[in-house]
Write a protein that holds these residues in place. Sequence first.
Motif, PDB file in Angstrom:
ATOM      1  N   ASN A 158      48.602  40.709  48.330  1.00 23.11           N
ATOM      2  CA  ASN A 158      49.510  40.923  47.207  1.00 23.11           C
ATOM      3  C   ASN A 158      49.913  42.399  47.176  1.00 23.11           C
ATOM      4  OD1 ASN A 158      50.841  41.158  44.755  1.00 23.11           O
ATOM      5  ND2 ASN A 158      49.448  39.771  43.695  1.00 23.11           N
ATOM      6  N   ARG A 180      49.448  44.409  43.880  1.00 21.77           N
ATOM      7  CA  ARG A 180      48.079  44.875  43.649  1.00 21.77           C
ATOM      8  C   ARG A 180      47.788  46.148  44.457  1.00 21.77           C
ATOM      9  NH1 ARG A 180      44.351  43.082  39.735  1.00 21.77           N
ATOM     10  NH2 ARG A 180      44.660  40.869  39.349  1.00 21.77           N
ATOM     11  N   ASP A 216      43.810  43.811  47.697  1.00 19.93           N
ATOM     12  CA  ASP A 216      43.895  42.375  47.415  1.00 19.93           C
ATOM     13  C   ASP A 216      44.094  41.639  48.735  1.00 19.93           C
ATOM     14  OD1 ASP A 216      44.772  40.131  45.171  1.00 19.93           O
ATOM     15  OD2 ASP A 216      45.873  39.944  47.058  1.00 19.93           O
ATOM     16  N   GLU A 240      38.269  40.347  40.886  1.00 18.25           N
ATOM     17  CA  GLU A 240      38.812  39.057  40.456  1.00 18.25           C
ATOM     18  C   GLU A 240      38.836  38.090  41.637  1.00 18.25           C
ATOM     19  OE1 GLU A 240      42.080  40.404  37.038  1.00 18.25           O
ATOM     20  OE2 GLU A 240      42.718  39.481  38.924  1.00 18.25           O
ATOM     21  N   ALA A 266      40.806  34.292  42.425  1.00 19.69           N
ATOM     22  CA  ALA A 266      41.811  33.382  41.854  1.00 19.69           C
ATOM     23  C   ALA A 266      42.130  32.265  42.843  1.00 19.69           C
ATOM     24  CB  ALA A 266      43.074  34.155  41.483  1.00 19.69           C
ATOM     25  N   GLU A 279      43.797  28.616  43.881  1.00 16.82           N
ATOM     26  CA  GLU A 279      45.052  27.991  43.426  1.00 16.82           C
ATOM     27  C   GLU A 279      45.370  26.786  44.307  1.00 16.82           C
ATOM     28  OE1 GLU A 279      49.806  29.192  42.917  1.00 16.82           O
ATOM     29  OE2 GLU A 279      48.347  30.623  43.729  1.00 16.82           O
ATOM     30  N   LYS A 301      41.307  31.717  37.280  1.00 15.99           N
ATOM     31  CA  LYS A 301      41.003  33.133  37.525  1.00 15.99           C
ATOM     32  C   LYS A 301      39.709  33.497  36.809  1.00 15.99           C
ATOM     33  CE  LYS A 301      44.250  36.272  37.604  1.00 15.99           C
ATOM     34  NZ  LYS A 301      45.276  37.291  37.264  1.00 15.99           N
ATOM     35  N   THR A 343      51.460  28.122  37.963  1.00  9.71           N
ATOM     36  CA  THR A 343      52.174  29.124  38.760  1.00  9.71           C
ATOM     37  C   THR A 343      53.416  28.489  39.384  1.00  9.71           C
ATOM     38  OG1 THR A 343      50.906  28.626  40.766  1.00  9.71           O
ATOM     39  CG2 THR A 343      50.043  30.331  39.304  1.00  9.71           C
ATOM     40  N   ASN A 392      49.499  36.277  35.936  1.00  9.67           N
ATOM     41  CA  ASN A 392      49.462  36.608  37.358  1.00  9.67           C
ATOM     42  C   ASN A 392      50.888  36.856  37.846  1.00  9.67           C
ATOM     43  OD1 ASN A 392      47.759  36.681  39.892  1.00  9.67           O
ATOM     44  ND2 ASN A 392      49.330  35.244  40.526  1.00  9.67           N
ATOM     45  N   GLY A 416      53.011  38.448  41.637  1.00  6.16           N
ATOM     46  CA  GLY A 416      52.787  38.983  42.968  1.00  6.16           C
ATOM     47  C   GLY A 416      54.013  38.936  43.851  1.00  6.16           C
TER      48      GLY A 416
END
Length: 374
Positions: free
Chosen positions: A223, A226, A233, A268, A270, A272, A290, A313, A364, A366
């Motif tokens: 990302n 980030r 990330d 973190e 996450a 998905e 998350k 998302t 979130n 990105g």
Amino acid sequence: MSRKITFLTLFLWLMTVTFPVIAQQKTDTTYTFRFVPQKDMFYVPWNGNDTELARLLECIENNKATILDGKLPLLVDGYCNSQSSEVKNLATAKIRANRVKSELITRAKIKEENFITHNHATGGDFVTVRLTVPVKETAVTDAEAEARRKAETERLETEKHAEQERLAEEQRKAEEARLAAEPTVAGRRERQKAEAAAQQNTLADTPSGTKITTDYHLSLRANLLRWATLTPDLGLEWRICPSWGIAVNGSWTSWSWSDKDRRYALWEVAPEVRYYMGEKKAWYLGALFKAGQFNYKISETGKQGDLMGGGITTGYQLRLNKALTLDFNLGLGYLNADFEKYEVIDGVRVRCGNETKNWCGPINAGVTLVWKLF
């Protein structure tokens, strides 16, 4: 006066004799669709193809019942002479003819059996569709019409069979000549590998408007938003099938300054699940979870605790090349943060209370660089 009457009588007699013959004639109507040299895609708006297609669809609609009954076949001829060999020309001509037939099947609601197809390695880069449309008959009996239909069907079948035999013989000779030019088994294997690689490259160069993703792969993700905030990330995504993928991203950072009086640290994870939509499988919807911990002290009071939440998302993947893709995504949902507040006195963190916050909204975002590993 008698001469005029005689002439008129003779003229009417000739009309009654010749008109049924003329009425039984058939008119050949040919429609031509142009193709880009060395390409097999059917571009409808290009080089007058849209006009020809509209004319052909109108003709099919006017004779649809006869076509569906098998009494009026559509004669499709594919041509190509821009490839490097006769075998490749015939293969490209076949694909072009199939592209045109698919367009007609979709738009005019006809069937594959309503076509008779011939392919040629000469002539140019085009496909022709020909209909032998009968003019309205006025003096033809049912028996005569049936006899003509049978004769026409037999003629077309004979021509089709002869063309298939000729193409098979040409392909056999071309294959024998190719094998004879390769002196060893190893050479033939290398040639086969090269042809397979060329075919894959051709599929990769197909316009994205018609290509559907069918690969199953593992990708590395980063990302960039980030990383721009000095928060490394990284993640992985596994496309288990063209429409479904599982992604996991993780972030971690730890920064201190002002003699450790200021602090920015977090981690973190996450995971998905995504569902990819559309013909190109570029748009997607997903469900995100998350969890992590944080420690922020940007002002006089610091906050340290846990966070957890999830949401929906959505995003779009822009393909850069075979290996790299940019993933633009946004997540909306719920986050819960349970943390304690503290102050730093003489280098010692002193707790000064607890607090819990709930958040609904963006959770979130990105701009992620995706690198296909395999």
